[in-house]
Design a protein around this motif. Structure first.
Motif, PDB file in Angstrom:
ATOM      1  N   UNK A   1     -15.727  -5.827  -3.349  1.00  0.00           N
ATOM      2  CA  UNK A   1     -16.030  -4.457  -3.764  1.00  0.00           C
ATOM      3  C   UNK A   1     -16.374  -3.600  -2.535  1.00  0.00           C
TER       4      UNK A   1
ATOM      5  N   UNK B   1      -0.482   6.463   4.128  1.00  0.00           N
ATOM      6  CA  UNK B   1      -1.170   7.737   4.372  1.00  0.00           C
ATOM      7  C   UNK B   1      -2.670   7.573   4.203  1.00  0.00           C
ATOM      8  N   UNK B   2      -3.023   6.713   3.257  1.00  0.00           N
ATOM      9  CA  UNK B   2      -4.449   6.543   2.981  1.00  0.00           C
ATOM     10  C   UNK B   2      -5.190   5.901   4.165  1.00  0.00           C
TER      11      UNK B   2
ATOM     12  N   UNK C   1     -16.938   9.918   6.759  1.00  0.00           N
ATOM     13  CA  UNK C   1     -17.442   9.627   5.411  1.00  0.00           C
ATOM     14  C   UNK C   1     -18.891   9.128   5.437  1.00  0.00           C
TER      15      UNK C   1
ATOM     16  N   UNK D   1     -25.563   2.975  -6.706  1.00  0.00           N
ATOM     17  CA  UNK D   1     -25.079   1.587  -6.761  1.00  0.00           C
ATOM     18  C   UNK D   1     -25.808   0.723  -5.727  1.00  0.00           C
TER      19      UNK D   1
ATOM     20  N   UNK E   1     -13.254  -2.751  -0.562  1.00  0.00           N
ATOM     21  CA  UNK E   1     -12.456  -1.681  -1.147  1.00  0.00           C
ATOM     22  C   UNK E   1     -13.148  -0.323  -1.057  1.00  0.00           C
ATOM     23  N   UNK E   2     -14.444  -0.352  -0.815  1.00  0.00           N
ATOM     24  CA  UNK E   2     -15.156   0.915  -0.584  1.00  0.00           C
ATOM     25  C   UNK E   2     -14.927   1.433   0.838  1.00  0.00           C
ATOM     26  N   UNK E   3     -14.427   0.558   1.713  1.00  0.00           N
ATOM     27  CA  UNK E   3     -14.058   0.862   3.102  1.00  0.00           C
ATOM     28  C   UNK E   3     -15.240   1.166   4.011  1.00  0.00           C
ATOM     29  N   UNK E   4     -16.277   1.781   3.498  1.00  0.00           N
ATOM     30  CA  UNK E   4     -17.333   2.299   4.368  1.00  0.00           C
ATOM     31  C   UNK E   4     -18.334   1.234   4.813  1.00  0.00           C
TER      32      UNK E   4
ATOM     33  N   UNK F   1     -23.623   7.653   0.333  1.00  0.00           N
ATOM     34  CA  UNK F   1     -22.388   8.162  -0.267  1.00  0.00           C
ATOM     35  C   UNK F   1     -21.992   7.421  -1.535  1.00  0.00           C
ATOM     36  N   UNK F   2     -22.565   6.285  -1.802  1.00  0.00           N
ATOM     37  CA  UNK F   2     -22.223   5.566  -3.031  1.00  0.00           C
ATOM     38  C   UNK F   2     -23.319   5.705  -4.081  1.00  0.00           C
TER      39      UNK F   2
ATOM     40  N   UNK G   1       0.807  -1.227   0.000  1.00  0.00           N
ATOM     41  CA  UNK G   1       0.000   0.000   0.000  1.00  0.00           C
ATOM     42  C   UNK G   1       0.837   1.273   0.000  1.00  0.00           C
TER      43      UNK G   1
END
Lengths: 801, 196
Positions: A157, A334-335, A662, A480, A160-163, A476-477, A103
């Motif tokens: 998926x 950092x991410x 978020x 989808x 990887x969207x994290x939320x 927030x998405x 990463x």
């Protein structure tokens, strides 16, 4: 066990007398974190050379780790009394390419100089990573291998969207407490001998046994190198004290961990070397030392009795171990800073409580370790104090409270009565349950007997809430579709229908998270068996089965939840609006979309009239308890790849801040981007009375929270013995009512604001986030604000603000 | 034989070039060394000029300009070319606003750019519009997850390939630095930290 110390506070021992220890502390705290690529380079070197040799996966893994251990540099970067380092630097951030080491690829040029928590990477090492190491791992890390094996799925998926959720297995095999008693008592030679004998006898498991033997021999080779280097350095020392220090380490390395530990110093050395070796196999994420006051006590007691050890010397050795445990931090891209910023490795040490026979286990070493904790005030190890309100003495309780007051944050208190009952009711024998230790933040494990993978999933509980409001989508998405269609918020006209939608979305999301966890578990089993860690557990050597394949006596997986209080308050708000007002869900939906701009009246109505988690009225209405029960029961329908159950938990580290950032506005009245409440703690300022808050949380009970919970309470100050006693009283009353865990920050809002504005005046201010501790200055600005805004109570239990 | 390669500006943005007159030990090779030195300087100027074009690209053309410049630099800079040694991968970039597909194909130590679909990309990056990709690749460092969280980008496939590409884009940007330039210049070059 009896306490023989005349002064359990050990007030006569200070850092003025322990100058070397004070210097070590200063060195550790001032040292920069350096990215260490030694392991990454060596394992890549071995794997490139031997990929395709046809070795069975577990043998290949054992040879890979052994290659690293055999070639690992023997370094002595400071004046510590103990030999062995996790990485090659004084404070290393080891890079594990199997997990999230890739990463930082985009950050190779910037990680050394980034504003927040820089991790120094030399130009030469950056080049090596870019041109030699990373290209090999492009398709070989856990997440890539999972996608390759199982294809792109909605669960990857969402990851990887994290939320939605975080899958711990993408980052590590960890979160456990090994069994150190056997290696201390018998030595690794005995374990290797057993493995080799069984390899010859049990053909079906011979690969596992051979792997254990290979990797343990690699471990011993590293210790041999350490001993040789310590001896060489001793010859070069002119200072007699340094010479003696190196010779002592050389002698210890010649003996442990191969042979049984002879004495307290060797026992501590052995334990630390085992931790180093475990970190060689896997990333250190909450690899927890466990009940050190119990494990090390026989060695302490024998040395004290024979007169070869003093209390002061024991304290110095413990202090050196505390410093060593902090010699490594996690590599943080950092991410990830927003979500995990300021995180340590959370190696939990557990003190006190009762023993296997159910009697008071507090001993002299308990107090020595408390004193070392008080003097050093370090983030690592993450200190935890078990407390049995019927068996432990009040002076122990009050001494723990005093150390909390002095350090402002550590240790956390854990309720023996409730935790033992919880573990026992979830399948552990009563003797094993009584021997529980804390894993990482707050999770419950049985050292060396249970493999709990207690951070397998971190689930954002506000995700299914939103999905229930937006017909399976998240705000927030956008459009989808993720979850099943359960309707739009505006269409709900009764609460039962909404509750059913919430349950459906939550059940679906849990299923997705668990599916991905199981897929990654299969990848772990293929790619990353753990013969070294397995050899330090009871069970694997008997069953002939790796820990990650079900070798432990007890098996479970942990799922912790972020946003619990915010979700409960949101459900209560929806119920209130639907059942007690004429306001429609359409209105609420419009208000949420506008982040309550233009709908402040509705927000105020919700804030003032809907039930709030943490209050007596809410507790009696049962929504919070209903959510806890529903989640527990949902997990019971899932069995993990090791044959164990999933265990719900409620601790959030710093994720309640990052995920809050978020997440859009919620029905609870919370505006967009604000932090969620931490752990199982009520939303700040929802409860005006500390007693009411503690009673409400305690009423949730423990039987449905087998994974552990974190309750954060903030006092502006604790002054004098009366305050300390009252703090102890709060803890005891909370535990009698069934509360599971409680942790404190002893600091006022004003002080935290000042610390934020003038960080140089508070260089090593320890704070409790949610679970582990952190240095305030290392946290994100958002997380600092969350700490500042937490509810604050005076010692009389009244809300200060 | 002593050989001196052109100073690696991309790798050492904080260092000044060494004077070859001082480092050359064998006077017989002085002329060859001097030619290499000045050719290296000339290449450095060319690279900086090329990379400078990226910063002036308008948002809608940004990605294509970046890829074309990257492709050229991969040809003329052997050190940068090491990034794609034995590297075979196809990337698909999709502009969500204009629905334009751009493929970046790394093969045989070269980068080819095609304005079409590819059948089996290692990673597909869908960006909201030209500004979104510009913002991502000009941030310092490129923060893929932050952009994803803000719904400015979406990706499918192997994330590692995307991170590698982000690293290459950042390395390329560093080439715009003058000799002795620092990371601060790069931040200035992109107007402000984290912005474009």
């Amino acid at each position: 066990m009896s306490v023989t110390l005349e002064d359990i506070r050990l007030s006569g021992v200070t850092l003025n007398e322990l100058k070397d220890l004070a210097a070590l502390r200063d060195t550790l705290l001032s040292a920069p974190v350096e990215v260490c690529i030694e392991r990454a380079g060596l394992i890549t070197e071995y794997m490139q050379a031997h990929d395709g040799d046809g070795q069975p996966p577990i043998i290949f893994r054992a040879n890979t780790v052994a290659h690293y251990l055999k070639n690992k540099e023997a370094v002595f970067p400071d004046g510590n009394l103990l030999a062995g380092t996790t990485g090659s630097k004084l404070k290393s951030a080891p890079l594990y390419p199997e997990y999230i080491g890739m990463m930082i690829w985009a950050e190779l040029n910037t990680i050394s100089t980034r504003e927040k928590n820089p991790q120094v990477l030399s130009k030469e090492d950056a080049q090596k990573l870019n041109f030699q190491i990373y290209p090999y791992w492009l398709d070989r890390d856990v997440l890539s291998a999972t996608k390759k094996e199982f294809g792109e799925s909605i669960s990857t998926r969402m990851l990887e969207k994290i939320i939605f959720f975080v899958a711990g297995k993408a980052g590590c095999i960890s979160h456990t407490v090994p069994f150190f008693e056997r290696v201390l008592q018998e030595g690794l030679d005995a374990i290797i001998e057993e493995a080799e004998q069984k390899a010859a006898q049990k053909t079906e498991s011979k690969d596992f046994y051979n792997a254990a033997s290979i990797v343990l021999k690699g471990f011993l080779r590293y210790v041999r190198h350490l001993g040789i280097e310590a001896h060489r350095l001793a010859q070069n020392q002119k200072n007699p004290k340094d010479k003696a220090r190196f010779l002592r380490m050389a002698r210890a390395c010649a003996h442990v961990p191969a042979k049984p530990a002879a004495g307290f110093y060797e026992a501590v050395s052995c334990l630390w070397l085992c931790l180093v070796a475990i970190h060689a196999e896997n990333m250190n994420m909450a690899i927890s030392p466990g009940r050190l006051d119990q494990v090390l006590y026989p060695y302490y007691q024998a040395d004290i009795a024979s007169g070869i050890l003093t209390v002061e010397e024991a304290l110095e050795i413990v202090g050196n171990l505390w410093i060593k445990i902090g010699d490594n931090v996690n590599l943080v891209p950092e991410m990830s800073e927003e979500l995990f910023g300021g995180a340590g490795t959370a190696p939990a040490v557990t003190l006190g409580g009762i023993n296997k026979e159910g009697e008071d286990a507090v001993n002299d070493l308990t107090y020595i370790m408390l004193r070392a904790t008080e003097l050093l005030g370090l983030r690592e190890p993450n200190m935890n104090a078990r407390f049995h309100y019927e068996k432990n003495e009040k002076r122990y309780r009050n001494r723990v409270a005093e150390v909390i007051a002095k350090t402002k944050a550590i240790p956390a208190f854990h309720n023996d009565d409730a935790n033992i009952e919880t573990l026992h009711s979830h399948g552990a024998s009563i003797e094993h349950a009584r021997d529980y230790a804390i894993i990482g933040c707050v999770e419950l494990g049985i050292p060396g007997r249970s493999y709990d993978s207690s951070s397998a999933v971190i689930l954002n509980l506000t995700a299914p809430l939103e999905m229930a409001m937006y017909n399976g989508r998240r705000y927030s998405t956008g459009e989808e579709q993720f979850g099943p269609s359960t309707g739009e918020l505006e269409d709900f006209t009764n609460f039962n229908d909404f509750w059913a939608a919430f349950q459906k979305q939550t059940g679906w999301l849990i299923g997705q998270a668990i599916d991905l966890n199981e897929q990654m578990a299969k990848i772990h089993q293929q790619m990353l068996p753990t013969p070294l860690l397995s050899a330090l557990f009871e069970g694997p050597l008997t069953k002939g089965c790796d820990l990650i394949c079900g070798g432990a006596i007890y098996n479970s997986s942990g799922v912790t939840h972020v946003g619990f209080a915010d979700v409960v308050d949101s459900l209560n708000a929806i119920r209130y609006l639907l059942e007690e007002t004429h306001y429609t869900m359409r209105l609420l939906q419009d208000a949420l979309k506008a982040d309550y701009d233009g709908y402040e009246y509705l927000r105020q109505i919700i804030k003032h009239y809907a039930l709030k988690y943490g209050t007596k009225a809410e507790s009696e209405s049962g929504m919070s308890g209903e959510v806890i029960r529903f989640l527990h029961d949902t997990y019971q329908s899932h069995t993990n790849h090791r044959g164990g159950k999933y265990r719900p938990a409620y601790w959030t580290m710093t994720q309640h801040s990052g995920l809050g950032q978020v997440t859009h506005a919620l029905p609870s009245g919370r505006r967009a981007a604000l932090p969620f409440s931490s752990g199982i703690t009520p939303v700040p300022h929802a409860v005006r009375s500390l007693t009411e808050c503690l009673n409400s949380v305690a009423s949730l009970g423990c039987e449905n929270i087998p994974g552990g919970e974190a309750l954060n309470i903030k006092f502006p100050s604790i002054e004098g013995s009366e305050d300390i006693k009252r703090l102890g009283d709060y803890v005891e009353a909370y535990f009698i009512n069934g509360g599971q865990q409680i942790q404190f920050n002893i600091m006022s809002r004003q002080m935290l604001i000042d610390a934020k504005l003038n960080p140089d005046n508070y260089p090593n201010l320890l704070v409790r986030v949610s679970g582990y501790s952190a240095y305030f200055n290392n946290l994100t600005e958002r997380m600092k604000d969350e700490l500042i805004l937490r509810a604050e109570y005076d010692i009389n239990g009244r809300a200060v603000l | 034989m002593n050989t001196i390669t052109a100073p690696k500006l991309a790798d050492n943005p904080g260092k000044t070039e060494e004077n070859p007159h001082k480092t050359a030990e064998n006077p017989i090779h002085f002329r060859e060394i001097r030619i290499k030195h000045y050719f290296g300087k000339f290449l450095g100027i060319i690279k900086r000029a090329l990379v400078g074009i990226i910063s002036r690209a308008v948002a809608d053309k940004f990605l294509v300009v970046l890829l074309r410049i990257m492709s050229l630099i991969l040809i003329i800079d052997s050190n940068f070319r090491k990034n794609i040694k034995d590297f075979e991968a196809e990337y698909l970039f999709i502009n969500g606003k204009s629905n334009i597909h751009v493929a970046a194909i790394f093969k045989d130590n070269k980068l080819k750019i095609r304005k079409r679909q590819v059948s089996d990309p290692k990673v597909t990056l869908v960006f909201k519009d030209g500004e979104a990709i510009m913002k991502l690749l000009l941030s310092y460092p490129p923060n893929i997850f932050e952009a994803a969280l803000k719904q400015e980008i979406d990706f499918k496939g192997n994330l590692n390939y995307l991170i590698k590409f982000a690293y290459m884009a950042l390395t390329l940007r560093n080439m715009a630095l003058p000799p002795g330039g620092t990371n601060e210049n790069t931040i200035h070059f992109s107007n402000q930290k984290g912005q474009y």
